[in-house]
Design a protein around this motif. Structure first.
Motif, mmCIF file in Angstrom:
data_model
loop_
_atom_site.group_PDB
_atom_site.id
_atom_site.type_symbol
_atom_site.label_atom_id
_atom_site.label_comp_id
_atom_site.label_asym_id
_atom_site.label_seq_id
_atom_site.Cartn_x
_atom_site.Cartn_y
_atom_site.Cartn_z
ATOM 1 N N ARG A 76 12.500 -3.030 -0.756
ATOM 2 C CA ARG A 76 11.526 -4.022 -1.174
ATOM 3 C C ARG A 76 11.964 -4.673 -2.474
ATOM 4 O O ARG A 76 11.750 -5.844 -2.700
ATOM 5 C CB ARG A 76 10.157 -3.369 -1.345
ATOM 6 C CG ARG A 76 9.046 -4.334 -1.038
ATOM 7 C CD ARG A 76 7.715 -3.621 -0.987
ATOM 8 N NE ARG A 76 7.627 -2.744 0.162
ATOM 9 C CZ ARG A 76 7.269 -1.477 0.089
ATOM 10 N NH1 ARG A 76 7.001 -0.936 -1.056
ATOM 11 N NH2 ARG A 76 7.199 -0.748 1.171
ATOM 12 N N VAL A 83 -4.095 -11.022 -7.563
ATOM 13 C CA VAL A 83 -4.070 -9.850 -6.695
ATOM 14 C C VAL A 83 -4.730 -8.670 -7.401
ATOM 15 O O VAL A 83 -5.549 -7.956 -6.826
ATOM 16 C CB VAL A 83 -2.615 -9.503 -6.304
ATOM 17 C CG1 VAL A 83 -2.591 -8.221 -5.477
ATOM 18 C CG2 VAL A 83 -1.995 -10.641 -5.520
ATOM 19 N N ALA A 84 -4.375 -8.507 -8.676
ATOM 20 C CA ALA A 84 -4.931 -7.390 -9.445
ATOM 21 C C ALA A 84 -6.449 -7.497 -9.504
ATOM 22 O O ALA A 84 -7.175 -6.524 -9.315
ATOM 23 C CB ALA A 84 -4.343 -7.383 -10.845
ATOM 24 N N ARG A 91 4.517 0.707 -3.384
ATOM 25 C CA ARG A 91 3.175 0.122 -3.508
ATOM 26 C C ARG A 91 2.232 1.157 -4.095
ATOM 27 O O ARG A 91 2.296 2.327 -3.738
ATOM 28 C CB ARG A 91 2.673 -0.289 -2.127
ATOM 29 C CG ARG A 91 2.766 -1.779 -1.864
ATOM 30 C CD ARG A 91 2.365 -2.065 -0.438
ATOM 31 N NE ARG A 91 0.916 -1.994 -0.283
ATOM 32 C CZ ARG A 91 0.181 -3.016 0.133
ATOM 33 N NH1 ARG A 91 0.739 -4.159 0.415
ATOM 34 N NH2 ARG A 91 -1.121 -2.889 0.266
ATOM 35 N N ILE A 108 -2.651 8.508 1.629
ATOM 36 C CA ILE A 108 -2.716 9.761 0.899
ATOM 37 C C ILE A 108 -3.495 10.795 1.705
ATOM 38 O O ILE A 108 -4.680 10.609 1.996
ATOM 39 C CB ILE A 108 -3.359 9.536 -0.487
ATOM 40 C CG1 ILE A 108 -2.472 8.586 -1.284
ATOM 41 C CG2 ILE A 108 -3.526 10.859 -1.219
ATOM 42 C CD1 ILE A 108 -3.195 7.849 -2.364
ATOM 43 N N ILE A 157 -7.459 -6.813 1.311
ATOM 44 C CA ILE A 157 -6.357 -7.318 0.522
ATOM 45 C C ILE A 157 -5.455 -8.179 1.390
ATOM 46 O O ILE A 157 -5.044 -7.781 2.466
ATOM 47 C CB ILE A 157 -5.556 -6.154 -0.085
ATOM 48 C CG1 ILE A 157 -6.452 -5.422 -1.076
ATOM 49 C CG2 ILE A 157 -4.311 -6.654 -0.758
ATOM 50 C CD1 ILE A 157 -6.137 -3.979 -1.217
ATOM 51 N N PHE A 202 -3.958 -1.103 -8.798
ATOM 52 C CA PHE A 202 -3.902 -2.306 -7.967
ATOM 53 C C PHE A 202 -3.071 -1.971 -6.732
ATOM 54 O O PHE A 202 -1.847 -2.080 -6.731
ATOM 55 C CB PHE A 202 -3.294 -3.465 -8.746
ATOM 56 C CG PHE A 202 -4.007 -3.742 -10.048
ATOM 57 C CD1 PHE A 202 -5.383 -3.872 -10.083
ATOM 58 C CD2 PHE A 202 -3.309 -3.873 -11.234
ATOM 59 C CE1 PHE A 202 -6.052 -4.118 -11.276
ATOM 60 C CE2 PHE A 202 -3.964 -4.124 -12.423
ATOM 61 C CZ PHE A 202 -5.344 -4.239 -12.443
ATOM 62 N N GLY A 203 -3.780 -1.577 -5.690
ATOM 63 C CA GLY A 203 -3.132 -0.991 -4.528
ATOM 64 C C GLY A 203 -2.114 -1.871 -3.836
ATOM 65 O O GLY A 203 -1.126 -1.385 -3.293
ATOM 66 N N SER A 204 -2.315 -3.184 -3.847
ATOM 67 C CA SER A 204 -1.376 -4.008 -3.101
ATOM 68 C C SER A 204 -0.203 -4.491 -3.950
ATOM 69 O O SER A 204 0.625 -5.254 -3.467
ATOM 70 C CB SER A 204 -2.102 -5.179 -2.427
ATOM 71 O OG SER A 204 -3.046 -5.744 -3.287
ATOM 72 N N LEU A 205 -0.141 -4.047 -5.186
ATOM 73 C CA LEU A 205 1.027 -4.362 -6.009
ATOM 74 C C LEU A 205 1.918 -3.118 -6.121
ATOM 75 O O LEU A 205 1.454 -2.007 -5.943
ATOM 76 C CB LEU A 205 0.588 -4.787 -7.418
ATOM 77 C CG LEU A 205 -0.190 -6.095 -7.553
ATOM 78 C CD1 LEU A 205 -0.594 -6.306 -9.003
ATOM 79 C CD2 LEU A 205 0.628 -7.268 -7.063
ATOM 80 N N ASP A 221 -7.951 -6.434 -6.303
ATOM 81 C CA ASP A 221 -7.847 -4.993 -6.064
ATOM 82 C C ASP A 221 -8.842 -4.222 -6.917
ATOM 83 O O ASP A 221 -9.474 -3.286 -6.445
ATOM 84 C CB ASP A 221 -6.425 -4.504 -6.372
ATOM 85 C CG ASP A 221 -5.474 -4.793 -5.232
ATOM 86 O OD1 ASP A 221 -5.931 -5.406 -4.247
ATOM 87 O OD2 ASP A 221 -4.292 -4.433 -5.326
ATOM 88 N N ASP A 223 -0.737 1.882 -3.570
ATOM 89 C CA ASP A 223 -1.654 2.622 -2.691
ATOM 90 C C ASP A 223 -0.906 3.643 -1.835
ATOM 91 O O ASP A 223 -1.503 4.288 -0.990
ATOM 92 C CB ASP A 223 -2.496 1.669 -1.832
ATOM 93 C CG ASP A 223 -1.655 0.768 -0.965
ATOM 94 O OD1 ASP A 223 -0.417 0.939 -0.955
ATOM 95 O OD2 ASP A 223 -2.227 -0.108 -0.295
#
Lengths: 263, 680, 235
Positions: free
Chosen positions: B640, B483-484, A136, C18, B297, A90-93, B487, A138
């Motif tokens: 963060r 969100v998950a 994050r 990446i 996103i 889950f890239g944005s988490l 994604d 990602d």
């Protein structure tokens, strides 16, 4: 009875057969390697086992029950976990939240009321990515993201782990540590089915290896047996010289190939 | 038998017109992956242009026809593809749908602005000619329409199967990237298919206009009939689309002939297309979870609990001061703004966080209002029950699309809106004729909130409550799962999340919030009617929510005020020109351009706020020798973790979206079954 | 020495944050066949995509026949003579064989010429001209894909994992075709995970891993020095 039984599975896309009457098993407490050249149908097999792809024909049995028509999420609830060849983190988490979501899903919607911090940390610690916890997903390297997918899937405490090229992107030391982790997981009684290109890793950790070519299982056996199987040599490694000493070193065979090219 | 033929012939005629429209829709959708909700609206505008040419300016009919079908429409299609639809195919449904809904609303506004309401007439083609089949008569216009549909079918067949560009169009459905490697130009292909699609929508509109009349809405809503037909062909098969269109046309016509106008069934006649659509959706095959699909996103701002509480209190204080001494009429307006704002909050949850689109949010508000009024329990109990009823109805709407993708969910909400409006809301058993169903002001724990001022405060309080509720959801388990799910739906599935029921639940909660708004509105107004919850108004509501920011509570508050001001502004005149349609144009096209960033205008406010904050911190830093925390420097992990989620906000959407499309477009999976499976 | 047909200079590319290509330098001389080998995930396919114009590099230069083409779109490159056969089945599955062939004429030859060349090289395709490409066997699909390379007489042919998922016998056959194309003087960059077949036709070989070219040279030299990298032994 095996933990997982893939029985005569056929998958066709249009007229192309991706999996051709594949039959194999994976046992609890064992690491099973699924190898074969690119395009042999390994990932398709994984999709069928995990429920993302419906087979044209054949059955998948898990823990004694036929799950061929069971939806993805229910297979997961029954104890199947998988990682992906193409990353599905889950890239944005953050890394931590990736695992937290997995725990939430595993425990149901009321999970929010239970503190999970220590469990998350334990999982990240276990796969060895605790230092990335607040990044994050990602923004972390591929190898780390693969370990994250493993941690995420361990949150559901699965009986069977389906790992799709888990070591690609890891360096040598990391791969060694990863091998340790795999053995550890198997010793807890979990079954591990792994698609992997790193032959050193496959040969050193797998109890059994199944070789898939053109969607068909062409050989089954332990590392030594597989290494010496002529059909496997032909299909997978692309040359027919046999590595005599049975060790993890393939370099010996390569000059032979070079000879052939010169000739 | 004679009766059968008598109704079959007009059925074939409407079916033929639907077929023309639907094939255009399918063509653009398959080649560019953009579902053009405004397909009917374009047909409507083209019909107006045809009227303008042929009737107002007196250009000969044949020349007008050529000008519209072969010049104006294709050119419009080309421009829309180049400047609006390009790249939308890879965007999430919440973006591509909002943009075309923007076109939809903008075009209606444009038509209203350019051609003021007045009776207009477009004569049918070949007026004085008719043929007899048995005892039945078929008009020349009907014959022409049927022939035109056959010509379209044959023409499309030849184009797609016998020409290189047509073959390239089909190839681009399979794999546009590969077409590029072949040396083909997917952009040209896309532009051509939009040009053709636009011509077909124009042709369908022009053929139908002499029957349904030149009306802003009737022709626009043809899109529902068209996509009901298109869905029979699963949005990709042209022959099945033609069959679907004919079936729908015949069904419609036979319903007219065979259903007793006195019977209860007669109520359903005008809504046959949406019902047909629901039926087709239920029969659609299951969509498989996609693997390796990257969505845009959106990171929404999530303030801390204290910040929420402080902002909420400040907001209440502001409303209290602002409404003190306000006139009754203005108080009602503020109340309406609060209603809209709460409905928009329901969209924050659904669209902003979940990425799903509902085109009937106001209908759910209507359900809540109706329930509140009918229950006749003007207290918290009644309010809660109404909310729950709206939620249940919402879940019920999402249910048929359980196995399908977000696009189908959105389309079925539009059909649902039309259905509810025409069958339930306009029924005398519901709001009654003229919209005079009375509802009482609510009482809280036995105290009736009689004064409008206090009632508005109560509504503001509910807004704050819902806002905080939505934010808490976002911060908690549900938010993370949303969100998950965006994604990686596949990973969520393999972790054990049943995304389908999750979506139904989310939709239900969202509808419930909208229903709450409706119930409060009913209490505010005292009398409510079907006109308060017209399905069409759900569209500007969605668009304003997006323009002002559908990912934040602030955006919802601003959007609510904006929507409340809409009729006020529409009534204005600038230099003798009414702004009626122009407001729709602004909102619609605003959404077309703002739709790609769902964070909306509210984001500007946040940015200004953060910028100010940084300036202050920077100064303090300077003063203290620049030690410690620097908000401008590179963000570290600890940083963060320290918890200012807002900071990770503006970088989330753009970066991730760009990366996503890049990766999605270029990576081609070697032994990936998923990517093959999803093409089908 | 004449200008090389392809020159890749310090090329970098990334997916999100990446980095996949970390400074690739690679040259394909005119008329040569270069085999690019390396394990999965080493960046080979990304390199193909960047050269083909499908993915934008973050930095670096690509020269095609001496001309900088870093910012050219994939379709432009295809029309000036870069023929890319991407990995996987690079045909349109829902189009017939003949329709696939007709589309190959975008590369600058007439449809008739494409059909003629393809059918004379692969008579089996002529028998199946009305069949949907997706319903043919993997080998037949790859023949169809190779027809583009044969018919369009490209300046540079870029082959990505041609042998993927195909039986050894068919791979042999395909590489015979590659050899034929090479014999007509076409420059070829051929990317393969497994070494043997590709090295048979190659004049030069390069090994790529971790986003960099780690070795270049004659095929046999490469074999000796870089053997475990090719087999994915060490990362």
């Amino acid at each position: 009875m095996s933990l997982l039984e893939v029985d005569d599975v056929v998958v066709q896309f249009g007229g192309v057969t991706a999996v051709n009457h594949a039959t194999f098993t994976a046992d609890a407490g064992q690491i099973t390697g699924l190898i074969g050249p690119n395009g042999a149908g390994k990932t398709t097999c994984f999709n069928v086992i995990s429920g993302l792809q419906r087979p044209t024909k054949g059955h998948v049995r898990f823990d004694g029950r036929d799950v061929t028509r069971t939806p993805v999420h229910r297979r997961s609830k029954r104890g199947m976990g998988r990682t992906f060849q193409r990353l599905e983190a889950f890239g944005s988490l953050t890394v931590r939240d990736n695992v937290r979501v997995a725990l939430d899903i595993h425990r149901g919607l009321l999970a929010g009321f239970k503190p999970a911090q220590s469990d998350i940390d334990a999982l990240l610690e276990r796969v060895g990515i605790a230092e990335y916890a607040d990044d994050r997903a990602d923004s972390i390297p591929t190898g780390t993201a693969r370990l994250l997918e493993l941690a995420r899937c361990l949150a559901g405490d699965p009986q069977l782990l389906l790992l799709d090229e888990p070591s690609s992107g890891l360096d040598e030391t990391e791969t060694d540590a990863f091998g340790e982790l795999l053995r550890d997981l198997a010793s807890e009684g979990r079954g591990v089915l792994m698609v992997e290109h790193d032959m050193d890793l496959v040969m050193s950790v797998c109890d059994t290896i199944r070789v898939l070519d053109f969607g068909e299982v062409i050989a089954v056996g332990g590392p030594a047996l597989i290494r010496n199987d002529a059909r496997v040599q032909q299909a997978y490694l692309g040359y027919s010289d046999v590595d005599e000493d049975g060790g993890h070193d393939h370099t010996a065979v390569l000059p032979a190939v070079a000879e052939e090219v010169k000739a | 038998m004679d009766k059968f033929i008598a109704y079959a012939l007009p059925g074939l005629f409407t079916g033929a017109a639907y077929a023309i429209a639907a094939s255009g829709l399918v063509l653009t959708y398959t080649t560019t992956r953009v579902f053009n909700i405004a397909h009917g609206a374009f047909g409507m505008v083209m019909s107006f242009i045809f009227w303008d040419f042929s009737q107002r300016q007196g250009i000969p009919v044949w020349l007008s026809l050529i000008l519209v079908l072969l010049v104006v429409a294709p050119l419009t299609g080309f421009v829309v593809q180049r400047f609006i639809a390009r790249g939308l195919g890879d965007a999430p449904v919440s973006v591509s749908l909002v943009v075309t809904v923007g076109l939809f609303v903008g075009l209606i506004g444009l038509a209203q602005q350019v051609w003021e309401p007045e009776p207009r007439f477009v004569p049918p083609f070949w007026q004085d000619k008719s043929f007899e089949i048995g005892d039945s008569i078929i008009t020349g216009h009907q014959v022409i329409t049927i022939l035109a549909s056959i010509a379209v079918a044959v023409g499309l067949y030849f184009l797609l199967n016998r020409t290189r560009i047509g073959t390239a169009m089909r190839a681009s459905v399979d794999n546009p990237e590969l077409l590029r490697l072949f040396g083909g130009k997917p952009d040209t292909v896309a532009a051509l298919s939009w040009a053709i699609g636009m011509s077909l929508s124009a042709l369908a509109g022009i053929l139908l206009v002499s029957v349904v009349g030149l009306d802003y809405f009737q022709l626009t809503l043809l899109v529902i009939n068209a996509y009901a037909a298109a869905m029979v062909g699963r949005l990709k098969s042209l022959p099945l689309t033609f069959i679907g269109a004919m079936a729908l046309g015949l069904l419609d016509s036979f319903a007219l002939g065979y259903i007793d106008p006195e019977s209860w069934l007669a109520d359903f006649r005008p809504v046959i297309p949406p019902l047909f659509l629901f039926a087709v959706i239920v029969l659609m095959p299951t969509a498989q979870l996609r693997i390796g699909q990257v969505k845009g996103i959106v990171s929404a701002p999530v303030p801390s609990l204290t910040r929420m509480a402080v902002s909420g209190a400040a907001f209440m204080a502001f409303v209290f001061v602002a409404t003190a001494g306000m006139s009754e009429a203005n108080l009602l307006r503020v109340g309406a703004a609060a209603t809209y704002a709460i409905v928009m909050l329901s969209l924050v949850l659904l669209t902003g966080y979940g990425g799903y689109v509902s085109l009937s949010q106001l209908t759910f508000a209507g359900v809540g209002a109706l329930a509140y009024a009918k229950l006749d329990e003007p207290n918290l109990y009644g309010l809660i029950v109404s909310t729950l009823i709206a939620g249940a109805v919402g879940a019920l709407v999402a249910l048929p699309t359980l196995r399908l993708t977000g696009l189908y969910l959105a389309l079925s909400t539009l059909a649902f809106g039309v259905l509810m409006d025409k069958v339930v809301f306009q029924d005398e058993k519901a709001f009654g004729f003229g919209g005079a169903l009375s509802a009482d002001r609510m009482s809280v724990f036995g105290t009736t909130i009689g004064s409008t001022g206090n009632y508005v405060l109560l509504m503001a309080f509910f807004f704050v409550l819902c806002g905080i509720g939505v934010l808490i959801l976002r911060r908690g388990v549900l938010g993370r799962m949303l969100v998950a799910l965006r994604d990686s739906p596949a990973a969520c599935g393999t972790l054990g999340l049943d995304a389908r029921w999750f979506r139904v639940g989310l939709f239900g909660i969202s509808a419930a919030v909208a229903g709450l708004a409706g119930a409060l509105f009913a209490g505010l107004r005292g009398t409510i009617g079907a006109a308060d919850f017209q399905y069409f108004n759900s569209l500007p509501l969605l668009l304003l929510a997006v323009v002002f920011g559908v990912t934040s509570v602030t955006g919802a508050a601003l959007g609510g005020i904006g929507l409340m001001l809409l009729p006020v502004l529409q009534a204005e005149e600038v230099a003798g020109v009414s702004l009626g349609g122009l407001m729709f144009v602004i909102i619609g096209f605003g959404a077309v351009f703002a739709g790609r960033d769902p964070n909306g205008l509210a984001n500007l406010l946040f940015k200004i706020g953060r910028w100010g904050q940084r300036r202050i911190v920077a100064r303090v830093d300077e003063a203290t020798g620049g030690s410690g925390w620097s908000p401008i420097g590179p963000r570290t992990g600890q940083h963060r973790a320290a918890g200012d989620d807002q900071d990770g906000y503006d970088d989330g959407y753009d970066d991730a979206y760009d990366d996503g499309t890049a990766a999605g477009a270029t990576s081609h999976e070697p032994e990936e079954a998923g990517s093959v499976a999803t093409r089908g | 020495m004449s200008i090389p047909i392809l020159e890749v200079i310090d090329l970098h590319a990334a997916y999100g944050r990446i980095e996949v290509l970390r400074g690739v330098n690679l040259t394909v001389p005119r008329g040569a066949v270069v085999a690019l080998l390396g394990p999965n995930g080493g960046g080979k396919s990304t390199l193909t995509q960047v050269i083909a114009g499908q993915k934008k590099p973050t930095s670096g230069e690509i020269h095609l026949g001496g001309v900088a083409v870093r910012n050219s779109a994939a379709d432009e490159l295809a029309r000036v003579g870069l023929c890319t056969v991407p990995e996987g089945r690079s045909v349109f599955p829902n189009l017939t064989v003949e329709e696939n062939l007709v589309l190959m004429s975008y590369a600058g030859v007439t449809a008739e010429a494409v059909l003629e060349t393809a059918y004379s090289y692969f008579p089996r395709l002529a028998e199946r001209r009305r069949q949907l490409a997706g319903t043919m066997s993997g080998g037949e699909q790859q023949m169809l894909a190779m027809s583009r390379a044969l018919a369009s007489d490209p300046a540079l042919l870029l082959l990505d994992e041609l042998s993927m998922g195909l039986a050894p016998l068919i791979v042999e056959e395909l590489y015979d075709t590659v050899q034929q194309i090479a014999d007509t003087g076409v420059s070829i960059l051929c990317i393969e995970q497994f070494a043997r077949t590709a090295l048979k036709v190659a004049d030069y070989a390069a090994v790529m891993t971790g986003g960099r070219i780690v070795a270049t040279g004659e095929p046999d030299e490469i074999m000796e020095t870089m053997s475990d990298v090719i087999l994915g032994g060490a990362a």
